[in-house]
Scaffold this motif. Structure first.
Motif, mmCIF file in Angstrom:
data_model
loop_
_atom_site.group_PDB
_atom_site.id
_atom_site.type_symbol
_atom_site.label_atom_id
_atom_site.label_comp_id
_atom_site.label_asym_id
_atom_site.label_seq_id
_atom_site.Cartn_x
_atom_site.Cartn_y
_atom_site.Cartn_z
ATOM 1 N N HIS A 34 -5.962 7.882 5.404
ATOM 2 C CA HIS A 34 -6.216 6.521 4.957
ATOM 3 C C HIS A 34 -6.696 5.722 6.152
ATOM 4 C CE1 HIS A 34 -2.923 8.502 2.879
ATOM 5 N NE2 HIS A 34 -3.221 7.826 1.772
ATOM 6 N N ARG A 93 -9.371 -2.639 -1.365
ATOM 7 C CA ARG A 93 -9.184 -1.221 -1.128
ATOM 8 C C ARG A 93 -10.279 -0.453 -1.844
ATOM 9 N NH1 ARG A 93 -3.235 -0.526 -2.273
ATOM 10 N NH2 ARG A 93 -3.056 -2.745 -1.952
ATOM 11 N N PHE A 148 0.859 -1.193 0.000
ATOM 12 C CA PHE A 148 0.000 0.000 0.000
ATOM 13 C C PHE A 148 0.889 1.235 0.000
ATOM 14 C CE2 PHE A 148 0.482 1.678 4.305
ATOM 15 C CZ PHE A 148 1.004 0.586 4.986
ATOM 16 N N PHE A 151 -8.168 0.584 3.341
ATOM 17 C CA PHE A 151 -7.531 -0.702 3.042
ATOM 18 C C PHE A 151 -8.106 -1.750 3.972
ATOM 19 C CE2 PHE A 151 -4.033 2.497 2.660
ATOM 20 C CZ PHE A 151 -3.977 2.524 1.271
ATOM 21 N N ILE A 157 -3.333 -7.026 1.913
ATOM 22 C CA ILE A 157 -4.399 -6.049 1.680
ATOM 23 C C ILE A 157 -5.346 -6.709 0.678
ATOM 24 C CG2 ILE A 157 -4.973 -3.741 0.813
ATOM 25 C CD1 ILE A 157 -3.311 -3.701 3.404
#
Ligand SMILES: Nc1ncnc2c1ncn2[C@@H]1O[C@H](COP(=O)(O)OP(=O)(O)OP(=O)(O)O)[C@@H](O)[C@H]1O
Ligand SMILES: [Mg+2]
Lengths: 442, 240
Positions: B32, B221, B24, B211, B218
């Motif tokens: 975020h 997203r 990420f 995320f 991950i």
């Protein structure tokens, strides 16, 4: 006296006394002490002293002649004293200063103002020669029979300070002595005798250091304090002996009615230290406080403690210790409180905390509290903490390097004691701590 | 260039591989969010990036404004501009909150005078005036610890801030306050990652990107709507 004398013998003791031009009582005292020394066993508790060879010490050394002004000292020692900040402290913060190298004093000063008030601040030798009444005080608090090193000290003592504060005189700024062991393998045995008459007050500071040698040295000083009625005496020692020094001391005070005696000790150096400042509370309402800070590092064993002997009613003692142990080192704190049957209304508080900075670090606290009557108030606390990986990482994750993080934690831990130490020394202590961490981590 | 870029990060704790290829990036001035079930490795990610010795990076890379992070010691990462607010900040007896922040600020290149001014101001901002003389996290309630972490964030002004559950255990008013401070820090230019379980905080600080950490990666997203969806229906939504 020749500048160096190696062996311990009756002949040496007699010569020492003769060279110092002592009265008969002192020569006889020395010889009696030597006999007692030979009979007494080594201490039966505490650190291992087997590597200390009493037959392989230089019992007297006078590498530097006394001077009246700092500039007259030989280059090397002058630089040392300068680096230690002594001439500067003398100017700014002290009422008087004595400096000793190995066995003899090399420098002494006292403010005229105090001299005019009748304060005596002189070498122990001079006091023994000039004041016959010193005999009534010398080693009367700690007799040679007390322990082997007290007896040894009594036989070979050299140097140290005699202080007499007249009735009602309050010495507001500290007096200081600095002890330096310079010669390899030397023994230093200074004797400090303080008599504070009724209602007087004094703060006395000792500093100690030595260059590092591979050969073992011995420091075995003795301090005796008489705090007469309502007198107040505070005795601060900061020792930073090098790691080849055995530091085995005797320090004891008598506090008469209403008097107070405070011991403040910072033990940062030496290979082995045995130090148990003791106050005997002789008169009603006498008080004592004993603040001890030790920092034991790799290879060291700091065996310290404090003793309060309550012999009169309404007496108070507070024994507080903070120890930090790093590497393969050990700290022991022996807190002893004895309350006699006649000491009704006595109050005693013992508190020791240890902070271990490494898994190999060892500590022990040995409290002995013994009261012979019921009308007493006794408190005891002991804690042992470890600096956790989590704490260290937390501080480091905010930008402190490992030694900053450790010294922040340690400074916080010892701050209750640092508060009590005169400012210039607290700064010095912090600096020494930081240097030790950098050294230990690098 | 991203403020923080993490590539293919594998992290082991003991003999357990917890992160298995995390990718990420965080942008300066943006907010975020990282969500994921209990035990999915969110704190592991934050602590590994901060350099915790027990969280071993076995593969992957991390760059802070292009500078390699993983070769640095924890304090060097902080000095480079990385900040982690801990999920469980430890109590450090004897160390004053003020003294600690003073040292940390000076390592971030802030002078004493600046600190003298900024500290009382930050205390006011976080409504923590009465904590001025306190020891670091000692005796702080759960919510107070969270606010103290935000206080450090506010003082240190990092480039990248990973906030591990800044909202858990805090009351309604404190939640709003924390949201304000985070918004202010983003406006200042800090790249922010909020690790959280609930959309509650995110409603006050709408994230630019969300995320989801699942099975060591991950897994998803998206925009803020991903957070709302998880809030409503749980991680089943993304598991499928
Ligand atoms: N020191 C450790 N030793 C062994 N296992 C650990 C250790 N630290 C974390 N773990 C394990 O790693 C996994 C991930 O933990 P982590 O704390 O990163 O989860 P998390 O996503 O932050 O969970 P939560 O939402 O509950 O905070 C968990 O299974 C945890 O038990
Ligand atoms: Mg977590």
């Amino acid at each position: 006296m020749s500048k160096v004398a190696a062996r311990l013998s009756k002949d040496f003791v007699e010569r020492l006394s003769w060279e110092k031009n002592e009265p008969d009582w002192m020569r006889e005292h020395r010889l009696r002490c030597l006999e007692i020394f030979e009979k007494l066993p080594m201490p039966r508790f505490g650190p291992d002293l087997s590597a200390l060879d009493l037959g392989d010490l230089t019992y007297y050394a006078r590498p530097v002649d006394p001077v009246r002004r700092w500039e007259e000292l030989p280059e090397e020692i002058r630089r040392t004293f300068q680096a230690l900040g002594l001439p500067e402290a003398e100017q700014k913060a002290l009422a008087g200063l004595g400096a000793q190298v190995d066995s003899e004093e090399v420098y002494r000063s006292l403010l005229n103002e105090l001299r005019a008030k009748g304060v005596i601040f002189t070498s122990m030798e001079k006091a023994v020669r000039e004041f016959p009444w010193v005999q009534d005080y010398f080693m009367k608090i700690i007799p040679p029979e007390d322990n082997k090193f007290a007896a040894l000290h009594g036989a070979v003592w050299s140097g140290g300070t005699f202080i007499w504060i007249p009735e009602g005189v309050e010495v507001e700024i500290p007096l200081q002595a600095y002890y330096r062991m310079q010669t390899e393998g030397v023994g230093q045995f200074e004797h400090t005798l303080i008599i504070a008459e009724r209602g007087s007050s004094l703060h006395y500071i000792e500093g100690c250091s030595a260059p590092r040698y591979s050969r073992t040295s011995l420091h075995s000083g003795m301090v005796e304090i008489y705090a007469k009625e309502d007198a107040r005496v505070r005795f601060t020692t900061i020792q930073n002996w090098s790691k080849n020094v055995y530091n085995l001391n005797n320090k004891r005070a008598w506090a008469y009615a209403g008097a107070s005696v405070d011991w403040v000790s910072g033990s940062l150096g030496s290979k082995v230290t045995m130090l148990y400042p003791t106050t005997v509370l002789l008169g009603k309402g006498a008080r004592t406080e004993n603040l001890s800070f030790t920092f034991a590092q790799e290879g060291m064993w700091l065996d310290t403690g404090a003793r309060a002997i309550h012999r009169a009613s309404d007496t108070t003692s507070r024994l507080i210790s903070r120890s930090v142990v790093q590497g393969r080192a050990k700290s022991v704190f022996r807190g002893l409180v004895y309350v006699a049957s006649e000491a009704r209304g006595a109050r005693a508080h013992v508190e020791c905390s240890t902070l271990l900075l490494s898994p190999e670090a060892r500590t022990e606290t040995i409290p002995v509290i013994n009261a012979e009557n019921d009308e007493v108030e006794l408190g005891h606390e002991a804690t042992v903490g470890r600096v956790s990986q989590e704490q260290l990482f937390y501080l480091m994750s905010r930008g402190l390097d490992e030694s900053q993080a450790l010294s922040l934690i340690v400074n916080g831990f010892v701050s209750p004691i640092l508060k009590e130490i005169p400012l210039e020394y607290a700064v010095e202590l912090r600096r020494l701590l930081e240097m030790s961490f950098e050294g230990a981590i690098a | 260039m991203a403020a923080l870029e993490v590539r293919d990060l594998h992290v082991r704790v003991g003999d357990k591989l917890i992160l298995r290829g995390v990718d990420f990036a965080l942008e300066a001035g943006k907010v975020h969010a990282l969500m994921g079930p209990n035990g999915s490795g969110k704190s592991t990610l934050a602590l590994a990036l901060a350099g915790h010795p027990e969280y071993q990076v076995v593969r992957g890379q991390a760059f802070l404004e292009g500078q390699d992070l993983l070769g640095l010691l924890p304090h060097e990462r902080a000095r480079a501009g990385l900040f982690v607010a801990f999920q469980h900040p430890p109590e450090v007896e004897g160390v004053k909150l003020r003294e600690f922040l003073r040292l940390a600020c000076s390592e971030r290149g802030k002078g004493f005078c600046e600190f003298q001014k900024a500290f009382p101001q930050a205390l006011r901002r976080l409504r923590m005036e009465e904590f001025k003389g306190r020891e670091l996290n000692v005796g702080f309630s759960g919510g107070e610890k969270k606010r103290a972490e935000l206080l450090a964030l506010y003082m240190l002004r990092p480039k990248v801030a990973l906030l591990d559950e800044p909202d858990s255990g805090v009351d309604v008013d404190a939640l709003r306050l924390i949201a304000e401070v985070i918004t202010e820090m983003a406006a200042f230019g800090t790249a922010i990652l909020i690790i959280t379980h609930y959309p509650r905080l995110l409603e006050h600080v709408p994230p630019d990107e969300v995320f989801v950490l699942l099975d060591g990666k991950i897994s998803d997203r998206g925009g803020p709507e991903l957070a709302w969806k998880i809030g409503e229906m749980g991680f089943e939504v993304v598991r499928r």
